[in-house]
Design a protein around this motif. Sequence first.
Motif, PDB file in Angstrom:
ATOM      1  N   LYS A  50     -74.447 -25.185 -11.210  1.00  0.00           N
ATOM      2  CA  LYS A  50     -73.636 -24.029 -11.598  1.00  0.00           C
ATOM      3  C   LYS A  50     -72.351 -23.969 -10.778  1.00  0.00           C
ATOM      4  N   LYS A  51     -72.452 -24.231  -9.481  1.00  0.00           N
ATOM      5  CA  LYS A  51     -71.270 -24.150  -8.613  1.00  0.00           C
ATOM      6  C   LYS A  51     -70.270 -25.269  -8.897  1.00  0.00           C
ATOM      7  N   SER A  52     -70.784 -26.437  -9.280  1.00  0.00           N
ATOM      8  CA  SER A  52     -69.882 -27.560  -9.552  1.00  0.00           C
ATOM      9  C   SER A  52     -69.333 -27.543 -10.975  1.00  0.00           C
ATOM     10  N   GLY A  53     -69.820 -26.647 -11.819  1.00  0.00           N
ATOM     11  CA  GLY A  53     -69.344 -26.575 -13.197  1.00  0.00           C
ATOM     12  C   GLY A  53     -67.959 -25.969 -13.296  1.00  0.00           C
ATOM     13  N   THR A  54     -67.295 -26.273 -14.400  1.00  0.00           N
ATOM     14  CA  THR A  54     -65.926 -25.786 -14.615  1.00  0.00           C
ATOM     15  C   THR A  54     -65.795 -24.889 -15.843  1.00  0.00           C
ATOM     16  N   LEU A  55     -66.794 -24.898 -16.733  1.00  0.00           N
ATOM     17  CA  LEU A  55     -66.717 -24.108 -17.961  1.00  0.00           C
ATOM     18  C   LEU A  55     -67.347 -22.740 -17.735  1.00  0.00           C
ATOM     19  N   ALA A  56     -66.530 -21.675 -17.901  1.00  0.00           N
ATOM     20  CA  ALA A  56     -67.009 -20.292 -17.743  1.00  0.00           C
ATOM     21  C   ALA A  56     -67.677 -20.089 -16.395  1.00  0.00           C
ATOM     22  N   GLY A  57     -67.046 -20.607 -15.351  1.00  0.00           N
ATOM     23  CA  GLY A  57     -67.601 -20.446 -14.010  1.00  0.00           C
ATOM     24  C   GLY A  57     -68.850 -21.259 -13.761  1.00  0.00           C
ATOM     25  N   GLY A  58     -69.091 -22.274 -14.588  1.00  0.00           N
ATOM     26  CA  GLY A  58     -70.268 -23.110 -14.417  1.00  0.00           C
ATOM     27  C   GLY A  58     -71.479 -22.667 -15.208  1.00  0.00           C
ATOM     28  N   TRP A  59     -71.371 -21.521 -15.889  1.00  0.00           N
ATOM     29  CA  TRP A  59     -72.541 -21.005 -16.623  1.00  0.00           C
ATOM     30  C   TRP A  59     -72.824 -21.825 -17.879  1.00  0.00           C
ATOM     31  N   ILE A  60     -71.786 -22.455 -18.471  1.00  0.00           N
ATOM     32  CA  ILE A  60     -72.024 -23.299 -19.639  1.00  0.00           C
ATOM     33  C   ILE A  60     -72.876 -24.505 -19.256  1.00  0.00           C
ATOM     34  N   GLU A  61     -72.504 -25.164 -18.161  1.00  0.00           N
ATOM     35  CA  GLU A  61     -73.298 -26.305 -17.686  1.00  0.00           C
ATOM     36  C   GLU A  61     -74.703 -25.864 -17.287  1.00  0.00           C
ATOM     37  N   PHE A  62     -74.771 -24.717 -16.628  1.00  0.00           N
ATOM     38  CA  PHE A  62     -76.074 -24.196 -16.203  1.00  0.00           C
ATOM     39  C   PHE A  62     -76.989 -23.945 -17.410  1.00  0.00           C
ATOM     40  N   GLY A  63     -76.449 -23.280 -18.435  1.00  0.00           N
ATOM     41  CA  GLY A  63     -77.236 -23.020 -19.641  1.00  0.00           C
ATOM     42  C   GLY A  63     -77.610 -24.286 -20.380  1.00  0.00           C
ATOM     43  N   SER A  64     -76.696 -25.268 -20.394  1.00  0.00           N
ATOM     44  CA  SER A  64     -76.994 -26.532 -21.076  1.00  0.00           C
ATOM     45  C   SER A  64     -78.143 -27.267 -20.393  1.00  0.00           C
ATOM     46  N   VAL A  65     -78.141 -27.263 -19.054  1.00  0.00           N
ATOM     47  CA  VAL A  65     -79.224 -27.916 -18.322  1.00  0.00           C
ATOM     48  C   VAL A  65     -80.558 -27.213 -18.577  1.00  0.00           C
ATOM     49  N   ILE A  66     -80.544 -25.884 -18.605  1.00  0.00           N
ATOM     50  CA  ILE A  66     -81.772 -25.137 -18.894  1.00  0.00           C
ATOM     51  C   ILE A  66     -82.292 -25.474 -20.295  1.00  0.00           C
ATOM     52  N   ALA A  67     -81.372 -25.553 -21.281  1.00  0.00           N
ATOM     53  CA  ALA A  67     -81.778 -25.879 -22.650  1.00  0.00           C
ATOM     54  C   ALA A  67     -82.362 -27.284 -22.733  1.00  0.00           C
ATOM     55  N   VAL A  68     -81.702 -28.247 -22.065  1.00  0.00           N
ATOM     56  CA  VAL A  68     -82.226 -29.614 -22.051  1.00  0.00           C
ATOM     57  C   VAL A  68     -83.595 -29.654 -21.392  1.00  0.00           C
ATOM     58  N   GLY A  69     -83.751 -28.877 -20.311  1.00  0.00           N
ATOM     59  CA  GLY A  69     -85.045 -28.835 -19.632  1.00  0.00           C
ATOM     60  C   GLY A  69     -86.154 -28.298 -20.516  1.00  0.00           C
ATOM     61  N   LEU A  70     -85.875 -27.236 -21.276  1.00  0.00           N
ATOM     62  CA  LEU A  70     -86.883 -26.672 -22.169  1.00  0.00           C
ATOM     63  C   LEU A  70     -87.273 -27.657 -23.267  1.00  0.00           C
ATOM     64  N   VAL A  71     -86.275 -28.355 -23.820  1.00  0.00           N
ATOM     65  CA  VAL A  71     -86.565 -29.363 -24.844  1.00  0.00           C
ATOM     66  C   VAL A  71     -87.427 -30.485 -24.259  1.00  0.00           C
ATOM     67  N   MET A  72     -87.101 -30.902 -23.046  1.00  0.00           N
ATOM     68  CA  MET A  72     -87.876 -31.965 -22.410  1.00  0.00           C
ATOM     69  C   MET A  72     -89.308 -31.526 -22.142  1.00  0.00           C
ATOM     70  N   VAL A  73     -89.478 -30.293 -21.682  1.00  0.00           N
ATOM     71  CA  VAL A  73     -90.830 -29.787 -21.419  1.00  0.00           C
ATOM     72  C   VAL A  73     -91.649 -29.772 -22.706  1.00  0.00           C
ATOM     73  N   ALA A  74     -91.045 -29.297 -23.805  1.00  0.00           N
ATOM     74  CA  ALA A  74     -91.741 -29.272 -25.087  1.00  0.00           C
ATOM     75  C   ALA A  74     -92.128 -30.686 -25.529  1.00  0.00           C
ATOM     76  N   LEU A  75     -91.196 -31.643 -25.363  1.00  0.00           N
ATOM     77  CA  LEU A  75     -91.482 -33.028 -25.751  1.00  0.00           C
ATOM     78  C   LEU A  75     -92.592 -33.624 -24.897  1.00  0.00           C
ATOM     79  N   VAL A  76     -92.535 -33.375 -23.579  1.00  0.00           N
ATOM     80  CA  VAL A  76     -93.552 -33.935 -22.679  1.00  0.00           C
ATOM     81  C   VAL A  76     -94.928 -33.342 -22.983  1.00  0.00           C
ATOM     82  N   VAL A  77     -94.982 -32.022 -23.232  1.00  0.00           N
ATOM     83  CA  VAL A  77     -96.269 -31.393 -23.568  1.00  0.00           C
ATOM     84  C   VAL A  77     -96.831 -31.993 -24.848  1.00  0.00           C
ATOM     85  N   PHE A  78     -95.964 -32.190 -25.843  1.00  0.00           N
ATOM     86  CA  PHE A  78     -96.418 -32.741 -27.125  1.00  0.00           C
ATOM     87  C   PHE A  78     -96.990 -34.149 -26.953  1.00  0.00           C
TER      88      PHE A  78
END
Length: 437
Positions: A210-238
């Motif tokens: 989040k601190k190293s991000g440049t889009l919207a104060g880093g919140w765009i990168e932060f949200g993208s990483v969270i979304a990727v993490g949730l998708v990965m968790v769902a895939l791994v569980v499956f």
Amino acid sequence: MLTAFARAFRTPDLRKKLFFTLAIIVVYRVGTHIPIPGVNYKAVQTCVNEASGNQGLFGLVNMFSGGALLQITIFALGIMPYITASIILQLLTVVIPRLEALKKEGQAGTAKITQYTRYLTVALAILQGTGLVATARSGALFSGCTVASSIVPDQAIFTTITMVICMTAGTAVVMWLGELITDRGIGNGMSILMFISIAATFPSALWSIKKSGTLAGGWIEFGSVIAVGLVMVALVVFVEQAQRRIPVQYAKRMIGRRSYGGTSTYIPLKVNQAGVIPVIFASSLLYIPALVAQFAGGNSGWKTWISQNLTKGDHPIYIVSYFLLIVFFAFFYVAISFNPEEVADNMKKYGGFIPGIRAGRPTAEYLSYVLNRITWPGSLYLGLIALVPTMALVGFGASNNFPFGGTSILIIVGVGLETVKQIESQLQQRNYEGFLR
């Protein structure tokens, strides 16, 4: 999952086990912040801050220690020596007939193998502790840090021996804490400590993105990483829950006046039969050339080639080598952990057979054929999951401690699923209402 935990807290004896497990976790996390004697703590903190998440060759071990490795604390080695010892003993079981005989002896043989694992863990802790102290003394633990050479100000032999003894004792204590959770807690102690070590690094890693991000104060990168993490968790569980069930029929047998057998069951062959072991093997093997090049003197051609091609996670040669090693070790580990001939002989001994397949050698060949077929998608899945940090390095400019890396997600999801299953099984044992009706 939340329902299982809520029901567990309403059960008195399970509630005591959960609180005992939480207390052990607190002790473990406190130990990861206590520095060993002979270390300049201020210099360590300065180098950790200058590293900015780039943990280099020691990233994997640092992840398994919950960040304690680079802090050089009493639990710096964490659970890694025990994991390595367990894997070595498991591999040697296939090679050494004595260990194979112990494995077949049941509980007594398993206890003996566990004792050997403890001895090997202590030996590996001494070896790894010596290497860590030597690396810290030379300043190579934090390459590029201005005060790296002053991390261990007193380089006397007595100080070095004291530091190694403290880290070895810390590894023994970690092993003891894991066994306490297994015996008096909710079980699966070593895996839970591994889970805690990896999960402890998530908040700081996410916040650094989040601190190293440049889009919207880093919140765009932060949200993208969270979304990727949730998708990965769902895939791994499956994928982790996916399995191929081989039907097995047992013939009826008359012993005296009683009839035995005649039941139907199945052999569950998981798609990811090897678990996270191939990823650990591949990561460790790729660290060896870079480690040798780091400590080698001079500027030879092979050292330059390794530094350019096998130390950067986003280099094509590194990516291809990492992927191929994971696929290879997935097949290798499945081949040594699952023996189709042994399974076929046991089925034949107790009158079992696969419908449409003759007992004996045809059954073993059929099991090998099915196992090879399902190992291919499992190994490719492991390779793709493990390459997510590399894609994050390119896409987000993230550091090497990307929080939703393949190894960390595989371990966290696997341990989480296993822990929930254990709690549900213990709840089932204590729920007598259905049997009494």
